[in-house]
Design an enzyme around this catalytic site. Structure first.
Site, PDB file in Angstrom:
ATOM      1  N   GLY A  46     -33.743  25.387 -60.653  1.00 59.00           N
ATOM      2  CA  GLY A  46     -33.615  26.620 -59.886  1.00 59.00           C
ATOM      3  C   GLY A  46     -34.741  26.633 -58.866  1.00 59.00           C
ATOM      4  N   GLN A 195     -24.936  25.020 -65.821  1.00 60.16           N
ATOM      5  CA  GLN A 195     -25.934  26.090 -65.678  1.00 60.16           C
ATOM      6  C   GLN A 195     -25.308  27.465 -65.893  1.00 60.16           C
ATOM      7  OE1 GLN A 195     -25.632  23.522 -63.565  1.00 60.16           O
ATOM      8  NE2 GLN A 195     -27.549  22.968 -62.587  1.00 60.16           N
ATOM      9  N   ASP A 236     -30.761  27.177 -52.516  1.00 66.17           N
ATOM     10  CA  ASP A 236     -31.840  26.190 -52.625  1.00 66.17           C
ATOM     11  C   ASP A 236     -32.551  25.995 -51.297  1.00 66.17           C
ATOM     12  OD1 ASP A 236     -29.814  25.472 -54.886  1.00 66.17           O
ATOM     13  OD2 ASP A 236     -31.811  24.740 -55.457  1.00 66.17           O
TER      14      ASP A 236
END
Ligand code: MRU
Length: 346
Positions: A46, A195, A236
């Protein structure tokens, strides 16, 4: 609330995200190389969380440098920083955090080697504390976008586990719930590392927020059935024009959102916006080991001799993004000028 990562007795302790939800184990890093390994093997993952890990990792590396000479210290520290930055390529928070640590080293060199070391340790912890506060601010802004009884679809994990705590996309959900709204989350399982199924489902369950896991390829079905009111994901890296790199599969969901006229929101701190790149075309996409795709729980599921591709992220062009939620406020299109303005504001 659970601690994703913390600095404890000159060690970096992180919850092992490879083991969740079946086991709650912790990885204890005594040196910067074990932090790099934890980032690469997704024990911690993350974007904001790996930024915090990188900062703590270089602080850990700095502590172990045995010299009183500042020039020797800096040469070694800079080498550690270079190694840390190359741990994973896509999330810009990693390079951002390391750069911030280097600036601290630059600004405190008059304090001597020991003085620099203690400032680096302080700064890494500050980055962690700030990240939690930033997520809460994002939540306060973002929750206004959600109505009572909203059904929110999310992809990957952009929650407490992906950050210092609270979460970006899931922080918005948490804030809406704290504001008294009834929110239900549909979590894409997020192949191949799961995830969504493992981490998003785990942390929402722990927080008592209703969550249902669906396979990635079921997202279209649920959207078509009218069972999704909004989509919220993390990021990201966001380019200066608003193009968003996030977990592989995000682009598919964004296109579906546009077709079905559902808002597609991205929640990300300002540190995820990379003003140095014009568009998403310049974002490096991490290609991970094909084994993550060809094997499941250690067993091969793809015929021997058949290769697999495993890009970890994709880029959603900004035209599919309804709004970007940051700690400085919500940005709507046109993103380019508004992002520039936001960077200029205090
Ligand atoms: O490969 P990962 O698990 O590090 O990918 C994480 C994501 O894509 C998240 O959505 C992103 O980092 C935002 S986290 C707040």
């Amino acid at each position: 609330m659970l601690k994703t990562i913390e600095w404890k007795d000159n060690q970096v302790v992180m919850i092992d995200q490879r083991k969740l939800p079946l086991q709650e184990r912790y990885v204890v890093c005594k040196g910067y190389r074990s932090v790099i390994r934890a980032i690469q093997e997704l024990a911690i993952r993350g974007a904001p969380a790996i930024g915090v890990a990188a900062a703590m990792g270089v602080a850990l590396g700095a502590l172990k440098i045995r010299t009183n000479r500042m020039d020797h210290f800096r040469a070694r520290f800079d080498a550690i920083c270079r190694e840390m930055v190359s741990a994973r390529p896509t999330a810009v928070n990693l390079a951002w955090a390391v750069e911030r640590m280097k600036q601290v080293a630059d600004g405190t060199s008059h304090k001597g080697v020991e003085g620099v070391k203690s400032r680096l340790v302080e700064e890494a912890q500050k980055i962690l504390d700030e990240d939690i506060a930033i997520n809460r601010a994002m939540g306060r802004y973002g929750q206004r976008l959600l109505k009572d009884k909203s059904r929110v679809l999310t992809h990957c994990n952009a929650g407490a586990l992906a950050t210092g705590g609270y979460g970006t996309a899931l922080g918005v959900v948490r804030a809406a719930v704290e504001a008294g709204k009834r929110i239900e989350v549909l979590a894409d399982e997020t192949r191949p590392f799961l995830q969504g199924a493992r981490l998003t489902a785990w942390e929402l369950k722990e927080s008592g927020i209703p969550v249902t896991v669906i396979t990635d390829n079921a997202a279209g079905y649920f959207i078509q059935q009218g069972k999704v009111d909004a989509i919220i994901v993390g990021a990201d890296r966001i380019a200066a024009n608003g193009d968003v790199a996030n977990k592989i599969g995000t682009y598919m969901v964004a296109v579906l959102a546009r077709t079905h006229k559902i808002p597609f929101y991205v929640a990300a701190p300002m540190s995820t916006i990379d003003g140095s790149i014009k568009s998403g075309k310049e974002i490096p996409i991490e290609q991970r080991d094909e084994k993550e795709v060809t094997h499941f729980q250690g067993k091969r599921t793809v015929p021997v001799g058949v290769p697999a591709e495993n890009p970890a992220f994709d880029v959603t062009p900004h035209r599919y993004v309804s709004a970007i939620i940051t700690e400085k406020g919500i940005i709507t299109p046109p993103f380019k000028t508004k992002i520039r303005r936001l960077f200029a504001s205090k």
